[in-house]
Each structure stands twice: as C-alpha cells, then as structure tokens.
Design a protein around this motif. Structure first.
Motif, mmCIF file in Angstrom:
data_model
loop_
_atom_site.group_PDB
_atom_site.id
_atom_site.type_symbol
_atom_site.label_atom_id
_atom_site.label_comp_id
_atom_site.label_asym_id
_atom_site.label_seq_id
_atom_site.Cartn_x
_atom_site.Cartn_y
_atom_site.Cartn_z
ATOM 1 N N LEU A 40 0.831 -1.205 0.000
ATOM 2 C CA LEU A 40 0.000 0.000 0.000
ATOM 3 C C LEU A 40 0.864 1.253 0.000
ATOM 4 C CD1 LEU A 40 -2.973 -0.825 2.374
ATOM 5 C CD2 LEU A 40 -3.040 -0.422 -0.076
ATOM 6 N N LYS A 41 1.969 1.215 0.720
ATOM 7 C CA LYS A 41 2.862 2.367 0.769
ATOM 8 C C LYS A 41 3.435 2.674 -0.618
ATOM 9 C CE LYS A 41 7.007 4.103 3.009
ATOM 10 N NZ LYS A 41 8.093 3.792 3.920
ATOM 11 N N ALA A 49 -5.852 11.752 -2.232
ATOM 12 C CA ALA A 49 -5.752 10.384 -1.722
ATOM 13 C C ALA A 49 -4.367 10.128 -1.147
ATOM 14 C CB ALA A 49 -6.055 9.386 -2.836
ATOM 15 N N GLY A 50 -3.337 10.637 -1.815
ATOM 16 C CA GLY A 50 -1.981 10.459 -1.313
ATOM 17 C C GLY A 50 -1.778 11.155 0.022
ATOM 18 N N VAL A 51 -2.276 12.388 0.134
ATOM 19 C CA VAL A 51 -2.162 13.132 1.395
ATOM 20 C C VAL A 51 -2.949 12.422 2.493
ATOM 21 C CG1 VAL A 51 -2.778 15.296 2.546
ATOM 22 C CG2 VAL A 51 -1.683 15.344 0.301
ATOM 23 N N TRP A 52 -4.181 11.999 2.187
ATOM 24 C CA TRP A 52 -5.010 11.291 3.168
ATOM 25 C C TRP A 52 -4.290 10.038 3.662
ATOM 26 C CZ3 TRP A 52 -7.093 6.330 2.782
ATOM 27 C CH2 TRP A 52 -7.962 5.974 3.833
ATOM 28 N N ARG A 89 -1.510 7.213 7.944
ATOM 29 C CA ARG A 89 -0.408 6.366 8.361
ATOM 30 C C ARG A 89 0.387 7.016 9.478
ATOM 31 N NH1 ARG A 89 4.930 5.141 6.781
ATOM 32 N NH2 ARG A 89 5.340 2.952 6.944
ATOM 33 N N THR A 90 0.611 8.358 9.388
ATOM 34 C CA THR A 90 1.341 9.076 10.414
ATOM 35 C C THR A 90 0.567 9.068 11.728
ATOM 36 O OG1 THR A 90 2.320 10.490 8.762
ATOM 37 C CG2 THR A 90 2.387 11.282 11.007
#
Length: 170
Positions: free
Chosen positions: A3-4, A157-160, A165-166
């Motif tokens: 996923l990463k 989506a990338g930011v979300w 994850r953070t």
C-alpha cells in the motif's frame, strides 16, 4: 508495504501530470535578431495550419507602431505591448488558402529608418497543432475539468493516506 508503494506511485504520478501537461501546452516560437542585435522578432507557434492564428512580437523598435507582413496572412499593424513601447505585438490568421511550406514574416518598425527583420513561419498542408506536431486534437473544457479532478483526487488520496499512516504510528 505494498500500500505504501502504491500510494507513493499515485502521488508521484499526480505530481508529474501537471508539469507535463503545461509543457505540452506551450507552443514553440521562432526568434530572429537583425544584424545590429537590437531588434528581436518572434512568431508563435512556428508551425500552423491554414486558418490558424499566430502571435507576432517585435522588441527594440523604439516606436509605438510597426507592421508584420507575410504571404501567409497579409499585413498586420502592431501595437505597443507596454507603456515604454519596448515591444510591439499583434496576431494574424493564416489565409485558408495559404500554400504549404515556409513563409517569410517581415517585421518593420515605423519611424526614421524603418528597421526590419524577418523570421520563418511554416504552413502545414493539414491540421497541425503547435508544439505537438499534429499528434493531439482539440481538448474540450470538460476534458480539462475531468483531468484536473483526477489529479486533485490522486493528490488528495496520497495526502489522506500519508496522514492516516502518520496518525496511526503515533
């Protein structure tokens, strides 16, 4: 881990789409200097189909008027591009019956001396798109909106994903 890498690929793809699209949107231009090096003229795009429009620009005239003349479009009066009249600009529509091939565009500054310089304009026999060599047709506003929405969605989506994850890691 998969996923990463998928999220990173999505973000990288979205980040490269916009600059690439902007690169294709910019048309090339022909630039010429006269022998004195002070008069600079350009035609943009340098390749156009009959019926297409070109932008005309000349810098260094030192006058408030000038003309651009070609067998491809006739004579066009140029106007100052700024208050100091350091450049003159205009636009022209290439005649629908213009013959394919290279046409000379002659820029002339009005006033004493009437300095001139020339550049080349290429008229294609078919529907050429400046900068893309005829490889792409018209892009509608709807297609632009859809492309923009896809890019924005991918970035969102990338930011979300990265924020989620953070937050999960803390």
């Amino acid at each position: 881990m998969r996923l990463k890498s998928v999220a990173a690929a999505t973000v990288l793809t979205a980040a490269t789409v916009l600059p690439t699209a902007l690169t294709f949107a910019l048309a090339p231009s022909a630039v010429a200097n006269n022998s004195g090096g002070r008069l600079v003229a350009s035609v943009s795009p340098t390749t156009v189909a009959p019926g297409g429009r070109v932008g005309l620009n000349v810098e260094g005239c030192g006058t408030r008027t000038g003309t651009a003349r070609s067998s491809a479009f006739g004579t066009v009066n140029l106007a100052p591009g700024n208050l100091e009249a350091t450049n003159l600009f205009g636009s022209a529509t290439v005649h629908r019956n213009a013959s394919p091939g290279t046409h000379t565009v002659t820029f002339q500054c009005d006033g004493l001396g009437g300095r001139t310089t020339t550049v080349s304009l290429h008229v294609t026999p078919g529907a050429a798109r400046g900068g893309l060599g005829g490889s792409m047709g018209q892009v509608s506003p709807g297609e632009i909106a859809i492309g923009g929405a896809l890019v924005a969605g991918a970035l969102g989506a990338g930011v979300w994903y990265l924020r989620r994850r953070t937050e999960a890691g803390t």
